[in-house]
Scaffold this active site. Structure first.
Site, short mmCIF file in Angstrom:
data_model
loop_
_atom_site.label_atom_id
_atom_site.label_comp_id
_atom_site.label_asym_id
_atom_site.label_seq_id
_atom_site.Cartn_x
_atom_site.Cartn_y
_atom_site.Cartn_z
CG HIS A 643 -3.60 9.54 3.46
ND1 HIS A 643 -3.33 10.66 2.72
CD2 HIS A 643 -2.49 8.72 3.33
CE1 HIS A 643 -2.14 10.57 2.17
NE2 HIS A 643 -1.60 9.39 2.53
CD GLU A 657 -1.18 5.90 2.11
OE1 GLU A 657 -0.28 6.22 2.93
OE2 GLU A 657 -1.39 6.53 1.06
CG HIS A 710 1.81 7.66 5.60
ND1 HIS A 710 0.89 8.41 4.89
CD2 HIS A 710 2.12 8.39 6.72
CE1 HIS A 710 0.65 9.53 5.55
NE2 HIS A 710 1.41 9.55 6.66
CD GLU A 775 4.98 6.06 2.68
OE1 GLU A 775 4.10 5.17 2.60
OE2 GLU A 775 4.77 7.25 2.39
#
Length: 810
Positions: A643, A657, A710, A775
């Site tokens: 992102h 995030e 992430h 993640e």
């Protein structure tokens, strides 16, 4: 006269041949007793001269000349030459062709020798003399001179021919010529002989004529043609036409005309003409006849003073040839072609004067050497010498030396081929060298097959003297006596092998000889620095102390590595790492490092690294096992902070995030770099980067792996760490990377091991290098969120990524 001479010679030879054919039932004509009538003798023009003999009837290949007075056997007659056989000094039977001019029959020999004491000449002239005697008995010579043929070869001919013509005659005409003519008329009645049948009146006219003749004679000069072609011009100018020309050395009679020209009388088309010869074109003295040795194999006589001109005849290397000086680069010589004397030229570089005694040389027999009777390997071998024997000889030709050997108490001339000899250097020099072999031998002669006086160990200092291109001389003490020995140059070094240091890359032995089967003098542990000198490509020489004495030994070159050959590495501790005092896990531990520590070390061998640690303020050398660390040197890793910018990603508990992802990526980068990796970031700040651009960066980076970082949010109950991969590109490596990083991050952050699974995410699906999407935790789960809010866990996640990458590359 020539016809009569030919008839006489051939009648005698024919009678000899007839007698030979009648005796064939009793003996072969080649092996008759010397009293048989096929016996002939060979004589030249002057006493002591050698006579040419040819290999076959073509008369193109000359054999070594035959000595005057040699007894031979007549075999057959071919044109103007006779095939005969004789036995040379080495008892070898030789066959060859000799001109009939030089042959005298056994029956005529005694009379010829008696006649020859008064006028040195050839058998031909003896027979001509007899012919004249016959003519005088059968017919009275006319008062004017009987003409004689003058087609014989000039005095300097290699194949020498002689003529009854006076020396000054160029050619003789059948008509009476004026006294001053170049071509003089000759008579069987010399002027000084009083002819009894002719009376002269002492009249005044006769006295006046005699006086005129005397004056004319005093004005006449006897000269010789000094050019290859010496011209007689129609007027005293070199641009004038010419009456005729004479070859170099031709005898001429001329009269003074002016300071630059002589006048001469020549017969042209039956008429006496007055011509002119330039002073510069003649010489007052004929060039002295010389003898020389043919230096080249197939020494050529050329038709002109040019190596590009026609070759008239060739002679074997070592043959003795007769010639006269012509210029600084050429000699003049005469050869017989088809029975005609023809002038030719020999290059000065192709001859060596026989009276020139070359400097005596010394050398050694390269292998087993033969001394030959002639300059030919097919000739008789007079004597052999073993390899390494010292010989004395002199230069003879381009390819041969001459040498004198004693055979059955008699000295004989022989020849050695140059390729069979190793020459001594002109002046010996003393040199200091070092033994380059183990052992280095001193031989009794310059041959490795010879016995040895003694041996020296590698690197021993030696004093030698130059000898040949392959050998040195050395003086050694043997049983209290100094002896001259020989050392092969290939066995020594000009300089002592330089001392060097290297590290034992394994437990290393020093052997007594350069063989692992020899005695072990001493052993050293891996990692020890050893001092040595190079010996050869497989072994080093080293000195060890045994019982207080220095002893030379040998170390396998493969057991050592140069200190500068060690490669410095950067790596990461995959577990708690010990630095040991030696290459053994049972040795003492100098220091320990925790898991994930980045370390610097050097390569040693396939199991160990070396490292330097500081203990109590002092640097110590230690050893790290390769299984305990991994190096990322040379690896390129692409880190992707998910992102960013306008794309904030998931949000929960006040956390965004994109911020968590960037924080963890920025903490991972220096850890990977400290371990030796090159790191490429898709973003280092809060900016927006499209998914396609992230994949493009990875694909164009030349990187080894791609990791996208992430964090998650779902329903508040889901928790833990999960890692995704795609099977489109690098499926197996991507799965292996996913498991390594998943395990390491879970271990460092202490989260729930949620899963490793395939995920259809753009960045892993479109990236062509091994790639994963990590993640780390769930922002909406209370337990995970509590850790994600603390930067220490960001550091732990970064260390987990480092350890996972290290495990992947191990």
């Amino acid at each position: 006269m020539k016809k009569l001479y030919s008839v006489t010679v051939y009648m005698i030879i024919a009678m000899m041949m007839l007698q030979m054919t009648t005796m064939t039932a009793q003996a072969s004509p080649l092996h008759m007793d010397t009293n048989d009538s096929d016996t002939v003798y060979v004589y030249g023009e002057d006493e002591g001269n050698a006579i040419e003999i040819f290999e076959d009837a073509s008369l193109q290949v000359a054999l070594p000349a035959i000595e005057e007075g040699t007894e031979a056997k007549l075999v057959k007659i071919e044109d103007s030459h006779i095939l005969l056989t004789y036995v040379d000094d080495t008892k070898e039977e030789i066959s060859g062709y000799v001109h009939t001019d030089y042959i005298i029959s056994e029956l005529e020999l005694q009379e010829f020798l008696e006649w020859r004491t008064e006028a040195e000449s050839t058998p031909r002239e003896y027979y001509l003399h007899k012919d004249r005697m016959i003519e005088e008995e059968t017919s009275e010579a006319p008062e004017e001179a009987i003409e004689e043929e003058t087609s014989e070869a000039p005095e300097e001919a290699i194949e020498e021919e002689t003529s009854e013509a006076p020396e000054e005659a160029v050619e003789e005409e059948t008509s009476e010529a004026p006294e001053e003519a170049v071509e003089e008329e000759t008579s069987d009645t010399p002027e000084e002989v009083q002819e009894e049948d002719v009376t002269h009146e002492n009249s005044e006219s006769t006295k006046k004529e005699d006086e005129l003749l005397r004056v004319a004679e005093e004005q006449t000069h006897h000269v010789f043609a000094g050019k290859q072609l010496t011209y007689v011009y129609t007027s005293p100018s070199q641009s004038a036409s010419t009456f005729r020309s004479y070859s170099f050395g031709h005898s001429l009679k001329v009269r003074e005309y002016n300071d630059s020209w002589y006048e001469a009388t020549v017969r042209i088309n039956g008429i006496w003409e007055t011509g002119y010869i330039a002073h510069d074109d003649v010489e007052f003295e004929r060039a002295a006849q010389l003898e020389g040795v043919a230096k080249q194999n197939r020494t050529a006589v050329y038709s002109d003073v040019s190596r590009n001109s026609t070759i008239l005849r060739s002679y074997n290397e070592g043959q003795i040839l007769k010639y006269r000086p012509y210029s600084s680069e050429w000699f003049s010589a005469t050869v017989i072609l088809n029975g005609t004397a023809t002038q030719g030229f020999i290059h000065a570089d192709d001859l060596r004067p026989v009276d020139e005694v070359p400097e005596q040389l010394e050398g050694y027999a390269k292998d087993r050497v033969s001394i030959y009777s002639q300059t030919s390997r097919t000739s008789t071998v007079l004597r052999n010498y073993d390899e390494g024997q010292m010989l004395k000889f002199r230069p003879y030709t381009e390819n041969w030396y001459s040498a004198v050997v004693r055979i059955n108490g008699e000295w004989k001339d022989g020849f050695i081929h140059k390729s069979d000899i190793v020459l001594l250097t002109d002046a010996q020099e003393e040199r200091n060298v070092f033994a380059g072999k183990q052992p280095t031998n001193v031989y009794t002669s310059p041959s490795k097959s010879a016995t040895t006086y003694r041996s020296y160990t590698f690197n021993h200092a030696l004093k030698v003297r130059t000898l040949t291109s392959n050998w040195y001389q050395a003086t050694v003490m043997i049983n209290g006596k100094w002896e001259t020995g020989y050392i092969a140059k290939s066995d020594v070094m000009d300089e002592r092998s330089p001392q060097q240091q290297q590290i034992a890359q394994r437990n290393t032995a020093v052997y007594g000889e350069p063989s692992r089967n020899s005695e072990v003098l001493r052993s050293y542990n891996a990692g020890q620095v050893l001092t040595y000198r190079p010996f050869n490509s497989s072994w080093h020489s080293a000195t060890v102390i045994l019982n207080g004495r220095a002893v030379q030994g040998f170390i396998p070159a493969g057991d050592l590595i140069p200190t500068n050959a060690q490669e410095t590495k950067h790596g990461v501790a995959l577990q708690n790492v010990n630095v040991y005092t030696s290459t053994s896990r049972n040795s003492s531990v100098l220091r320990s490092y925790s898991t994930g520590s980045t370390l610097k070390f050097k390569t040693l061998n396939s199991e160990w690294y070396t490292a330097t640690v500081r203990i109590d303020g002092e640097w110590k050398n230690g050893f790290i096992h390769r299984n305990d660390v991994t190096s990322l040197d040379g690896k390129t890793i692409v880190l992707d902070a998910g992102h960013g910018g306008t794309d904030g990603g998931a949000r929960a508990g006040g956390m965004v995030e994109k911020d968590l992802n960037l924080s963890m990526a920025l903490r991972t980068k220096p850890l990977l770099e400290a371990a030796g990796a090159r790191v490429i970031m898709t973003r280092s700040t809060d900016v927006f980067v499209t998914l396609a651009d992230r994949a493009k960066v990875a694909n164009e980076s030349g990187g080894d792996i791609f990791i996208s970082i992430h964090n998650n949010a779902f329903d508040g109950r889901a928790n833990g760490t999960e890692t995704f991969y795609h099977t489109r590109h690098q499926s197996a490596n991507s799965q292996r990377l996913a498991h390594a990083v998943q395990n390491a991050v879970v271990g460092q952050v202490n989260t729930n091991y949620r899963r490793v699974a395939e995920g259809n995410f753009h960045v892993v699906r479109e990236t062509r290098i091994p790639s994963i999407l990590l993640e780390v935790g769930f922002m909406d789960h209370a337990g995970d969120a509590a850790k994600l809010r603390q930067t220490v866990y960001h550091d732990r996640a970064a260390r987990g990524i480092l350890l996972g990458v290290g495990e992947y590359f191990r």
